[in-house]
Scaffold this motif. Structure first.
Motif, PDB file in Angstrom:
ATOM      1  N   GLY A  97       9.686  12.546  69.391  1.00  0.00           N
ATOM      2  CA  GLY A  97      10.875  11.629  69.341  1.00  0.00           C
ATOM      3  C   GLY A  97      10.463  10.878  68.178  1.00  0.00           C
ATOM      4  O   GLY A  97      11.174  10.422  67.296  1.00  0.00           O
ATOM      5  N   VAL A  98       9.208  10.326  68.016  1.00  0.00           N
ATOM      6  CA  VAL A  98       8.868   9.564  66.801  1.00  0.00           C
ATOM      7  C   VAL A  98       9.114  10.594  65.266  1.00  0.00           C
ATOM      8  O   VAL A  98       9.593  10.035  64.363  1.00  0.00           O
ATOM      9  N   GLU A  99       8.582  11.638  65.472  1.00  0.00           N
ATOM     10  CA  GLU A  99       9.097  12.557  64.240  1.00  0.00           C
ATOM     11  C   GLU A  99      10.205  12.691  64.130  1.00  0.00           C
ATOM     12  O   GLU A  99      10.836  12.731  62.962  1.00  0.00           O
ATOM     13  N   ARG A 100      11.293  12.868  65.214  1.00  0.00           N
ATOM     14  CA  ARG A 100      12.710  12.906  64.891  1.00  0.00           C
ATOM     15  C   ARG A 100      13.083  11.647  64.125  1.00  0.00           C
ATOM     16  O   ARG A 100      13.838  11.545  63.217  1.00  0.00           O
ATOM     17  N   ALA A 101      12.862  10.725  64.583  1.00  0.00           N
ATOM     18  CA  ALA A 101      13.130   9.246  63.846  1.00  0.00           C
ATOM     19  C   ALA A 101      12.534   9.030  62.525  1.00  0.00           C
ATOM     20  O   ALA A 101      13.181   8.641  61.655  1.00  0.00           O
ATOM     21  N   ARG A 102      11.376   9.616  62.135  1.00  0.00           N
ATOM     22  CA  ARG A 102      10.908   9.861  60.835  1.00  0.00           C
ATOM     23  C   ARG A 102      11.707  10.748  59.987  1.00  0.00           C
ATOM     24  O   ARG A 102      12.079  10.411  58.793  1.00  0.00           O
ATOM     25  N   SER A 103      12.259  11.748  60.583  1.00  0.00           N
ATOM     26  CA  SER A 103      13.048  12.747  59.887  1.00  0.00           C
ATOM     27  C   SER A 103      14.474  12.108  59.461  1.00  0.00           C
ATOM     28  O   SER A 103      15.049  12.473  58.558  1.00  0.00           O
ATOM     29  N   VAL A 104      15.174  11.371  60.336  1.00  0.00           N
ATOM     30  CA  VAL A 104      16.286  10.607  60.518  1.00  0.00           C
ATOM     31  C   VAL A 104      16.103   9.380  59.156  1.00  0.00           C
ATOM     32  O   VAL A 104      16.843   9.604  58.312  1.00  0.00           O
ATOM     33  N   ALA A 105      14.970   8.787  59.366  1.00  0.00           N
ATOM     34  CA  ALA A 105      14.513   7.709  58.155  1.00  0.00           C
ATOM     35  C   ALA A 105      14.435   8.371  56.722  1.00  0.00           C
ATOM     36  O   ALA A 105      14.964   7.856  55.685  1.00  0.00           O
ATOM     37  N   ALA A 106      13.807   9.607  56.799  1.00  0.00           N
ATOM     38  CA  ALA A 106      13.518  10.319  55.517  1.00  0.00           C
ATOM     39  C   ALA A 106      14.825  10.752  54.878  1.00  0.00           C
ATOM     40  O   ALA A 106      14.737  10.745  53.563  1.00  0.00           O
ATOM     41  N   GLN A 107      15.801  10.874  55.326  1.00  0.00           N
ATOM     42  CA  GLN A 107      16.898  11.248  54.924  1.00  0.00           C
ATOM     43  C   GLN A 107      18.036  10.302  54.178  1.00  0.00           C
ATOM     44  O   GLN A 107      19.068  10.589  53.511  1.00  0.00           O
ATOM     45  N   VAL A 108      17.391   8.958  54.303  1.00  0.00           N
ATOM     46  CA  VAL A 108      18.239   7.798  53.909  1.00  0.00           C
ATOM     47  C   VAL A 108      18.246   7.871  52.411  1.00  0.00           C
ATOM     48  O   VAL A 108      17.203   7.855  51.774  1.00  0.00           O
ATOM     49  N   PRO A 109      19.494   7.961  51.745  1.00  0.00           N
ATOM     50  CA  PRO A 109      19.362   8.053  50.266  1.00  0.00           C
ATOM     51  C   PRO A 109      19.113   6.503  49.494  1.00  0.00           C
ATOM     52  O   PRO A 109      19.407   5.491  50.168  1.00  0.00           O
ATOM     53  N   ASP A 110      18.583   6.791  48.363  1.00  0.00           N
ATOM     54  CA  ASP A 110      17.915   5.550  47.436  1.00  0.00           C
ATOM     55  C   ASP A 110      19.541   5.096  46.935  1.00  0.00           C
ATOM     56  O   ASP A 110      20.257   5.944  46.498  1.00  0.00           O
ATOM     57  N   PRO A 111      19.963   3.941  47.119  1.00  0.00           N
ATOM     58  CA  PRO A 111      21.254   3.382  46.693  1.00  0.00           C
ATOM     59  C   PRO A 111      21.350   3.515  45.170  1.00  0.00           C
ATOM     60  O   PRO A 111      22.451   3.537  44.653  1.00  0.00           O
ATOM     61  N   GLU A 112      20.237   3.268  44.366  1.00  0.00           N
ATOM     62  CA  GLU A 112      20.400   3.268  43.082  1.00  0.00           C
ATOM     63  C   GLU A 112      20.351   4.811  42.334  1.00  0.00           C
ATOM     64  O   GLU A 112      20.936   4.902  41.258  1.00  0.00           O
ATOM     65  N   VAL A 113      19.681   5.669  43.213  1.00  0.00           N
ATOM     66  CA  VAL A 113      19.700   6.778  42.662  1.00  0.00           C
ATOM     67  C   VAL A 113      20.123   7.853  43.742  1.00  0.00           C
ATOM     68  O   VAL A 113      18.933   8.462  44.467  1.00  0.00           O
TER      69      VAL A 113
ATOM     70  N   ILE B 169      14.915   8.174  50.420  1.00  0.00           N
ATOM     71  CA  ILE B 169      13.554   7.476  50.400  1.00  0.00           C
ATOM     72  C   ILE B 169      12.398   8.095  50.565  1.00  0.00           C
ATOM     73  O   ILE B 169      11.215   7.748  49.981  1.00  0.00           O
ATOM     74  N   ASP B 170      12.532   9.267  51.193  1.00  0.00           N
ATOM     75  CA  ASP B 170      11.222  10.177  51.490  1.00  0.00           C
ATOM     76  C   ASP B 170      10.823  10.849  49.898  1.00  0.00           C
ATOM     77  O   ASP B 170       9.673  10.830  49.763  1.00  0.00           O
ATOM     78  N   ASP B 171      11.867  11.344  49.159  1.00  0.00           N
ATOM     79  CA  ASP B 171      11.604  11.807  48.021  1.00  0.00           C
ATOM     80  C   ASP B 171      10.818  10.763  47.004  1.00  0.00           C
ATOM     81  O   ASP B 171       9.996  11.300  46.283  1.00  0.00           O
ATOM     82  N   LEU B 172      11.384   9.547  46.995  1.00  0.00           N
ATOM     83  CA  LEU B 172      10.827   8.600  46.276  1.00  0.00           C
ATOM     84  C   LEU B 172       9.592   8.021  46.753  1.00  0.00           C
ATOM     85  O   LEU B 172       8.683   7.673  45.976  1.00  0.00           O
ATOM     86  N   GLY B 173       8.999   8.356  47.716  1.00  0.00           N
ATOM     87  CA  GLY B 173       7.874   7.974  48.539  1.00  0.00           C
ATOM     88  C   GLY B 173       7.818   6.670  48.954  1.00  0.00           C
ATOM     89  O   GLY B 173       6.532   6.035  49.211  1.00  0.00           O
ATOM     90  N   ILE B 174       8.754   6.108  49.077  1.00  0.00           N
ATOM     91  CA  ILE B 174       8.830   4.548  49.547  1.00  0.00           C
ATOM     92  C   ILE B 174       8.784   4.553  51.137  1.00  0.00           C
ATOM     93  O   ILE B 174       8.528   3.458  51.741  1.00  0.00           O
TER      94      ILE B 174
ATOM     95  N   ASP C 261       3.143   8.413  41.830  1.00  0.00           N
ATOM     96  CA  ASP C 261       2.280   9.454  42.249  1.00  0.00           C
ATOM     97  C   ASP C 261       2.754   9.873  43.498  1.00  0.00           C
ATOM     98  O   ASP C 261       2.558  10.789  44.136  1.00  0.00           O
ATOM     99  N   TRP C 262       3.509   8.531  44.438  1.00  0.00           N
ATOM    100  CA  TRP C 262       3.863   9.098  45.428  1.00  0.00           C
ATOM    101  C   TRP C 262       5.109   9.827  45.778  1.00  0.00           C
ATOM    102  O   TRP C 262       5.673  10.237  46.812  1.00  0.00           O
ATOM    103  N   MET C 263       5.828  10.000  44.527  1.00  0.00           N
ATOM    104  CA  MET C 263       7.346  10.729  44.483  1.00  0.00           C
ATOM    105  C   MET C 263       6.816  12.140  44.567  1.00  0.00           C
ATOM    106  O   MET C 263       5.823  12.812  44.070  1.00  0.00           O
ATOM    107  N   SER C 264       7.524  12.820  45.730  1.00  0.00           N
ATOM    108  CA  SER C 264       7.384  14.062  45.793  1.00  0.00           C
ATOM    109  C   SER C 264       7.870  15.128  44.435  1.00  0.00           C
ATOM    110  O   SER C 264       8.713  14.692  43.705  1.00  0.00           O
ATOM    111  N   GLU C 265       7.491  16.291  44.710  1.00  0.00           N
ATOM    112  CA  GLU C 265       7.843  17.171  43.530  1.00  0.00           C
ATOM    113  C   GLU C 265       9.327  17.547  43.483  1.00  0.00           C
ATOM    114  O   GLU C 265       9.925  17.709  42.511  1.00  0.00           O
TER     115      GLU C 265
END
Length: 168
Positions: A13-29, A34-39, A96-100
């Motif tokens: 369930g925690v992993e599912r929550a992380r997956s949901v949060a990870a898909q939130v788009p950055d509002p400026e790009v 937010i996962d791609d950005l590493g934030i 450095d936290w930004m994904s490839e």
């Protein structure tokens, strides 16, 4: 953690929550999550809530409140009724936290990604490859672009302006 229905939230369930949060788009790009950005730093469950920790790209980032609201909304929609979003400034975010994958998405979107220099000093950028035509004949027009985390550049060959996501 116990959900509103009384069911315990396990590691899946925690992993599912992380997956949901990870898909939130950055509002400026918006091409980046937010996962791609590493934030997106951490997602845990405790005290009856999903706890999400984010680190903004810089301390004065105006998008932080929007990101926080979007994380809460997405997790509520996914069935997580109690969500706490915490912002931390330490350690400070670094490119450095930004994904490839995130760097690739930036290039495809027309923004020159930051250079990757793991463990080393941030290099002085005298020229960038144009994300549109690939030419190295580029120059900086303004240290600040459409947002404070980007600078504005122009290509000497295709003459197109483009943003560069600053190296931090």
């Amino acid at each position: 953690m116990v959900t509103a229905t009384g069911a315990a939230l396990d590691a899946a369930g925690v992993e599912r929550a992380r997956s949901v949060a990870a898909q939130v788009p950055d509002p400026e790009v918006p091409v980046l999550s937010i996962d791609d950005l590493g934030i997106l730093r951490d997602v845990t469950a405790r005290d009856g809530a999903v706890h999400v920790t984010i680190t903004p790209t810089y301390s004065g980032c105006p998008a932080v409140q929007t990101i926080r609201d979007d994380v809460v909304q997405r997790l509520h929609e996914a069935g997580f009724p109690d969500v706490v979003v915490r912002t931390t400034l330490t350690p400070a975010w670094t490119t450095d936290w930004m994904s490839e994958d995130g760097r690739r998405k930036l290039r495809e979107y027309g923004i020159a990604p930051p250079q990757r220099v793991p463990g080393g000093p941030v290099p002085l950028t005298l020229s960038l490859r144009c994300p549109r035509c690939g030419s190295p004949r580029t120059r900086e027009l303004s240290r600040f672009g459409s947002t404070a985390c980007k600078s504005l550049w122009v290509c000497g060959d295709c003459r197109e302006p483009f943003d560069h996501f600053k190296d931090h």
